[in-house]
Write a protein that holds these residues in place. Sequence first.
Motif, PDB file in Angstrom:
ATOM      1  N   GLU A  77      45.175  62.632  34.327  1.00  0.00           N
ATOM      2  CA  GLU A  77      45.380  63.819  33.296  1.00  0.00           C
ATOM      3  C   GLU A  77      43.822  63.962  32.513  1.00  0.00           C
ATOM      4  N   ARG A  78      43.060  63.065  32.437  1.00  0.00           N
ATOM      5  CA  ARG A  78      41.917  63.248  31.691  1.00  0.00           C
ATOM      6  C   ARG A  78      40.607  63.559  32.622  1.00  0.00           C
ATOM      7  N   GLN A 111      48.328  61.080  25.524  1.00  0.00           N
ATOM      8  CA  GLN A 111      48.574  61.885  26.611  1.00  0.00           C
ATOM      9  C   GLN A 111      48.196  63.075  26.373  1.00  0.00           C
ATOM     10  N   LYS A 112      48.088  63.963  27.406  1.00  0.00           N
ATOM     11  CA  LYS A 112      47.675  65.507  27.219  1.00  0.00           C
ATOM     12  C   LYS A 112      48.579  66.283  26.452  1.00  0.00           C
TER      13      LYS A 112
END
Length: 419
Positions: free
Chosen positions: A317-318, A273-274
């Motif tokens: 997120e990406r 995850q980020k």
Amino acid sequence: MLTQAPKGTKDVIPSESYKWHFIEDIVREKTALCGYKEVRTPVFEHTELFLRSVGDTTDVVQKEMYTFQDKGDRSITLKPEGTAGAVRAFIEHGLFNEALPLKMYYLTPVFRYERPQNGRLREHHQFGVEAFGGSEPTLDAEIIMLGLDVLNSCGLKALELNINSIGCPACRKSYNDALVAYFEDKKADLCELCLDRLGRNPMRILDCKVPSCGEIGKNAPVILDYICDDCKAHFQGLQSALTAAGNAFQINPRIVRGLDYYTKTVFEIIAQQKDGQNITVCGGGRYDKLVEQIGGKPTCGAGFGMGLERILMLLEERGIDIPDKQQMEVFIVVGASAAEHEAGLVLATKMRASGIAAECEHNQRSFKAQFKYADKLGVKYCVIIGERELSCGKYQLKNMQDGTQQELSADEILQQIKE
Ligand SMILES: [Zn+2]
Ligand SMILES: [Zn+2]
């Protein structure tokens, strides 16, 4: 309260549903290429099914199930995962008589009473596959690769594949003894549920979500040191098959999965995850005893499940763009009279019949307001039908990109748009 969805649930609103279709389209395409067909099972099952399959010492069953008595006094549970229902259907419909391996996939809501934290909903949606009646580790590898293929095709790269073997009932016994010996002098720090698990199913202590239990579990013996020759050979076979097909993987002896039905192979596909935290996007494994356990003819099998909300969260997120294929092409602007409105509807119907997505005006808005609406829709063309156009039978076709305008018959307009 009336205007708020229950805690832990989330609507998919019309302007967002294309994201779901994007994933679902990939799911249908990729599963078909591997021979999977869709199964749809009820949202609820007899509670007993989950006690027997998922296991009555798991966190899922002990803490997270939505269970209630129905009006016929039966104990009913909203499905907390997808495999049990699929296995029940496999047995009920005698699917073991069909050509094996029999492969099925599902897209289904699942229900778990969890504290709604990041990515954890009480109703979430899963894509999963089950393949019944294939014993060789090439099947396990094929399933894993299908999971990776779906995730990659959604745009999720840089995924990590972790695999493990949790053995079979034959080797589980000596491992359980080792676990009991390990936890014996650490009892004081175990939660109440885990104290009970120690006597009945010590492996479940390893996926207890209570932090103190997790801490003690970190140094517990790992099952890979205890698996029998048969399980060892199968695990070797899985690694060899994955390598042969060009897949990188890591052996992670700490993976046990939180469900009782797994034997031999278990795996997780992990994404970062980020915030740097790892998150499991797909988990599954082999369940060679499950069909028998639920009351069917002994049939081996393997499968996985993946949460669609997690995939969507990671894509967002990406910053991965999801194409919205549903695009309005034409808006038909009309004057105030009923005749003009009806002409709009007739033309829109004609367009739709030839595969053009068209909208016509259903209000009494000014031309200006209608053009503003057309801009919002993002259409490529507007057709204008006013009194004059109605009487001469030719309409104005306006190209919204370059602003040019032509006077054409309905058929000519259709021609033009289709080009
Ligand atoms: Zn074994
Ligand atoms: Zn515990």
